[in-house]
Enzyme design. Structure first.
Site, PDB file in Angstrom:
ATOM      1  N   GLY A  70       3.219 -11.569   7.335  1.00  0.00           N
ATOM      2  CA  GLY A  70       2.775 -10.212   7.670  1.00  0.00           C
ATOM      3  C   GLY A  70       1.529  -9.843   6.902  1.00  0.00           C
ATOM      4  O   GLY A  70       1.152 -10.505   5.935  1.00  0.00           O
ATOM      5  N   GLY A 115      -0.961  -6.301   5.545  1.00  0.00           N
ATOM      6  CA  GLY A 115      -1.149  -4.863   5.397  1.00  0.00           C
ATOM      7  C   GLY A 115      -2.535  -4.621   4.858  1.00  0.00           C
ATOM      8  O   GLY A 115      -3.304  -5.562   4.660  1.00  0.00           O
ATOM      9  N   GLY A 116      -2.863  -3.365   4.574  1.00  0.00           N
ATOM     10  CA  GLY A 116      -4.178  -3.044   4.059  1.00  0.00           C
ATOM     11  C   GLY A 116      -4.431  -3.635   2.684  1.00  0.00           C
ATOM     12  O   GLY A 116      -5.574  -3.870   2.298  1.00  0.00           O
ATOM     13  N   MET A 117      -3.345  -3.863   1.929  1.00  0.00           N
ATOM     14  CA  MET A 117      -3.481  -4.355   0.568  1.00  0.00           C
ATOM     15  C   MET A 117      -3.420  -5.866   0.465  1.00  0.00           C
ATOM     16  O   MET A 117      -3.999  -6.451  -0.440  1.00  0.00           O
ATOM     17  CB  MET A 117      -2.330  -3.817  -0.293  1.00  0.00           C
ATOM     18  N   VAL A 136       1.133 -11.649   3.341  1.00  0.00           N
ATOM     19  CA  VAL A 136       2.278 -12.368   2.788  1.00  0.00           C
ATOM     20  C   VAL A 136       2.507 -13.631   3.606  1.00  0.00           C
ATOM     21  O   VAL A 136       2.488 -13.598   4.840  1.00  0.00           O
ATOM     22  CB  VAL A 136       3.554 -11.485   2.798  1.00  0.00           C
ATOM     23  N   LYS A 180       2.404 -13.426  -1.870  1.00  0.00           N
ATOM     24  CA  LYS A 180       1.609 -12.257  -1.464  1.00  0.00           C
ATOM     25  C   LYS A 180       0.214 -12.423  -2.052  1.00  0.00           C
ATOM     26  O   LYS A 180       0.067 -12.615  -3.263  1.00  0.00           O
ATOM     27  CB  LYS A 180       2.255 -10.974  -1.993  1.00  0.00           C
ATOM     28  N   ASP A 190       7.490   3.627  -3.441  1.00  0.00           N
ATOM     29  CA  ASP A 190       7.126   3.392  -2.031  1.00  0.00           C
ATOM     30  C   ASP A 190       8.357   2.963  -1.224  1.00  0.00           C
ATOM     31  O   ASP A 190       8.303   2.006  -0.460  1.00  0.00           O
ATOM     32  CB  ASP A 190       6.024   2.323  -1.961  1.00  0.00           C
TER      33      ASP A 190
END
Length: 295
Positions: A26, A28-30, A33, A48, A142
């Protein structure tokens, strides 16, 4: 080619001469993974890798590494274990336990909502992980459906294990993330009011976020909807969400009561610890309402 969401990580590449990248799980913006194989211990792990545009931000990287090192000290069955963190060819990475399961977000997508017994079981296990972390001085910051990994249980039958992922990592991105357009319906909906105001997160903030997740599991919708951060904040402060049992007759009243205590806008009126929420959820299933908290 790919942009910031796809670090230069081809299949088969070795990270730090040890972890062989298998496939992407997957993005994400950060970070992205990947599933990988630890070639020394011969086990599957998750790696990650921080997005390239963040790797150049020294303050961000320092925070990312500090949080990863802190989280690596947490060893609990309801927390995704962090094994290692480091840098390879300018890419910052974290090596974690690989979890074969579905996230709470995937369960919601597939089911719409969860039956109360399943929602309570997920909540109780998430509380156990949070309680342990809080006692070790770490706030998740989070908690949202995508960060709850569910193994076994509803779909697969048998025993269910819930593991909290991305512990503390959000702290590194707190300021950048909240200002991103489009985050309102995403992450901001799960933030406690005090976090939205930019105040320091506390154990009670995690309790609130888990309350939002449980509300969504039980009702198939969020307790508050808002077209902007400002509108969301006003609703959190001025409105009481509808009782979960008003959306579904299946939800026992006391379970809904427990969730609403977790969603109190004033942290002093919420459960003081995640363990208290777990206790109230368990009792709620057997018909017992939570006692009032706070002063």
């Amino acid at each position: 080619a790919g942009g910031p969401l796809s670090p230069r990580t081809p299949k088969g590449e070795l990270i730090s001469d040890r972890c062989r990248i298998e496939d992407r799980l997957g993005s994400g913006g950060m970070s992205s993974v990947f599933r990988a194989t630890d070639t020394i211990l011969e086990r599957t792990v998750a790696v990650k890798i921080l997005a390239e545009h963040l790797s150049d931000d020294e303050r961000f990287v320092a925070r990312f590494r500090r949080e990863a090192l802190a989280v690596a000290k947490l060893v609990h069955p309801n927390i995704v274990q962090v094994y290692d963190t480091g840098i390879d060819s300018g890419r910052h990475y974290i090596v974690m336990e690989y979890v074969r399961g579905k996230s709470g977000a995937q369960l919601l997508q597939a089911e719409g909502k969860l039956d109360p017994a399943t929602a309570v079981e997920i909540g109780v296990q998430a509380c156990a992980g949070l309680d342990y972390a809080h006692r070790h001085g770490i706030i998740h910051r989070d908690v949202k459906p995508g960060n709850l990994m569910v193994i076994g249980g509803p779909a697969g039958g048998g025993d269910m294990t819930v593991k909290l992922a991305d512990f503390g990592i959000a702290r590194a991105s707190e300021q950048t993330r909240i200002t991103q357009v489009g985050s309102v319906v995403g992450t901001a909906a799960y933030l406690a009011p005090e976090q939205s105001r930019g105040e320091e997160a506390t154990p009670a903030s995690d309790v609130y976020s888990l309350g939002v997740v449980l509300y969504q599991f039980l009702c198939g919708r969020l307790p508050y909807e808002g077209a902007s951060l400002a509108e969301l904040a006003v609703r959190q402060q001025s409105e009481q969400p509808l009782h979960p049992s008003s959306y579904s007759d299946d939800v026992p009243g006391p379970v809904g009561d427990a969730v609403l205590v977790a969603l109190e806008s004033d942290p002093a009126n919420r459960f003081a610890a995640a363990g208290e929420l777990a206790d109230a959820l368990r009792r709620g299933l057997s018909g017992e309402s939570p006692t009032a908290t706070g002063a």
